[in-house]
Design a protein around this motif. Structure first.
Motif, short mmCIF file in Angstrom:
data_model
loop_
_atom_site.label_atom_id
_atom_site.label_comp_id
_atom_site.label_asym_id
_atom_site.label_seq_id
_atom_site.Cartn_x
_atom_site.Cartn_y
_atom_site.Cartn_z
N PRO A 1 33.02 36.93 44.26
CA PRO A 1 33.56 35.93 45.20
C PRO A 1 33.91 34.63 44.48
CG PRO A 1 31.54 36.93 46.05
CD PRO A 1 31.66 37.36 44.63
N GLU B 1 40.43 32.93 45.75
CA GLU B 1 40.73 33.66 46.99
C GLU B 1 41.77 32.92 47.82
OE1 GLU B 1 40.56 36.81 49.59
OE2 GLU B 1 39.52 36.64 47.66
N LYS C 1 45.52 34.35 48.78
CA LYS C 1 45.97 34.56 50.15
C LYS C 1 47.14 33.67 50.54
CE LYS C 1 41.65 36.27 52.17
NZ LYS C 1 40.59 36.01 53.19
N ARG D 1 41.35 41.90 42.35
CA ARG D 1 41.59 41.58 43.76
C ARG D 1 42.77 42.36 44.31
NH1 ARG D 1 41.82 41.30 48.21
NH2 ARG D 1 41.49 39.58 49.69
#
Length: 382
Positions: A79, A84, A88, A120
């Motif tokens: 994580p 992230e 996105k 990812r």
């Protein structure tokens, strides 16, 4: 307006030979003739096939995959909120300048950032189990429809004498076997079209949409113009090769390299025989040359052969890529599907890194030896 368009669309000169009317194809004396309204049934049958497919994948393909040692894999990614959010909201494939900035921001090396994005992306890829299920379903359908097609055609005179395709045309009654052969084949292509948004997406995604629509269009047109006999010949010539391709992909996903390569060689041989020899010199001869002895050229005859010639051009296109794969296998000993996904290559790189973390990426890319399967995980297509 719609009524005028409908009347124009169904003008007899577009669909039938001169001096022939739609009234000549009305059912009589127990004889049934093709009707465009028959094709409406392909849509509900397509949804029925989707239900059957779901049951098949869960209760047949999944246990078979497990027997081959294929399991549902969970790809874990460390994580990282910053990476992230960038993944996105910005891009899945950052530029080198982006990687440099993200590495500084997260206190990581550029190499670690590259690995994170690759992992990812692979996390969102479909699993090998899902790919096996799809290939298994297509294999099962092509096997069944090919056996059914042979059973439907083995006693038909036009299978052995293509001149019989035009004997009595267009006043040729519809046989029950022809009806079900066409309806099931068209329903299957509708079901593939409906599932494209949910199935494994590859580089040739758009090509598959065009292919499925073209196949449905060609079958629908041949049905409405009562080219059923030639249509059944076209379908059997195409289906007979697809069994071997799907079986090769199944063994590729299972890791059975030699079996996969052997099946692909068989597929290649059948493809070249059926689509580059039988199709142009038997099917096209049947639809393009023989009718000249029976009929004057008319619109649907020209349109049918135009579609079949375009189909033959596609055969040459696919044959070119098959030859490239065979060339790499036989002469270069470095087998890689020219149409495989970038993500497939990334997954292989990632797996290689886990085994040999001390090697550089270039070594991994160049280290794919002859033991690599001829049909990589990204292979798809008819």
């Amino acid at each position: 307006m719609f009524r005028m368009f409908r009347e124009w669309f169904w003008l007899e000169r577009f669909w039938l030979p001169p001096m022939t009317k739609w009234s000549d194809l009305e059912d009589h004396d127990g004889l049934v003739f093709v009707k465009p309204s028959h094709l409406y049934m392909t849509i509900p049958y397509a949804f029925l096939l989707l239900i059957i497919r779901r049951v098949f994948e869960n209760f047949v393909a999944s246990p078979l995959a497990k027997s081959f040692g294929i399991k549902e894999t969970v790809r874990k990614v460390t994580p990282n909120t910053v990476l992230e959010n960038f993944f996105k909201h910005s891009t899945r494939r950052p530029l080198q300048t982006d990687i440099y900035g993200l590495a500084k921001k997260c206190n990581l090396t550029e190499r670690q950032v590259e690995r994170w994005f690759r992992s990812r992306r692979n996390q969102e890829r479909p699993s090998r189990l899902k790919k096996f299920q799809e290939a298994c379903w297509r294999f099962a359908f092509y096997l069944i429809i090919t056996v059914a097609g042979i059973a439907f055609l083995y006693d038909k005179p036009w299978l052995y004498d293509v001149g019989e395709v035009w004997n009595g045309y267009p006043k040729q009654p519809l046989l029950p076997s022809q009806y079900w052969y066409y309806i099931l084949e068209m329903s299957f292509y509708w079901s593939l079209l409906f599932r494209l948004g949910f199935d494994v997406k590859r580089k040739d995604f758009l090509a598959h949409i065009i292919h499925h629509l073209a196949a449905i269009s060609l079958m629908s047109f041949s049905w409405c113009a009562n080219y059923i006999r030639s249509g059944t010949l076209v379908m059997i010539v195409h289906d007979v090769a697809d069994i071997w391709l799907e079986s090769a992909k199944m063994f590729s996903y299972a890791g059975w390299t030699q079996t996969c390569n052997t099946l692909f060689f068989i597929f290649s041989a059948i493809f070249f025989i059926s689509r580059l020899i039988v199709f142009p010199f038997w099917i096209l001869y049947c639809t393009l040359i023989i009718p000249m002895y029976y009929l004057e050229p008319f619109f649907s005859y020209i349109f049918l052969n135009l579609q079949l010639i375009i189909l033959q051009v596609l055969h040459l296109y696919w044959g070119y890529y098959i030859l490239k794969m065979l060339n790499r296998c036989i002469f270069m000993k470095n087998i890689q599907d020219v149409r495989s996904d970038d993500d497939d290559e990334e997954e292989e790189e990632e797996e290689g890194e886990e085994v040999t973390k001390g090697k550089e990426m270039d070594c991994l890319k160049n280290g794919l030896g002859a033991e690599r399967p001829l049909i990589p995980n990204g292979q798809h297509g008819r």
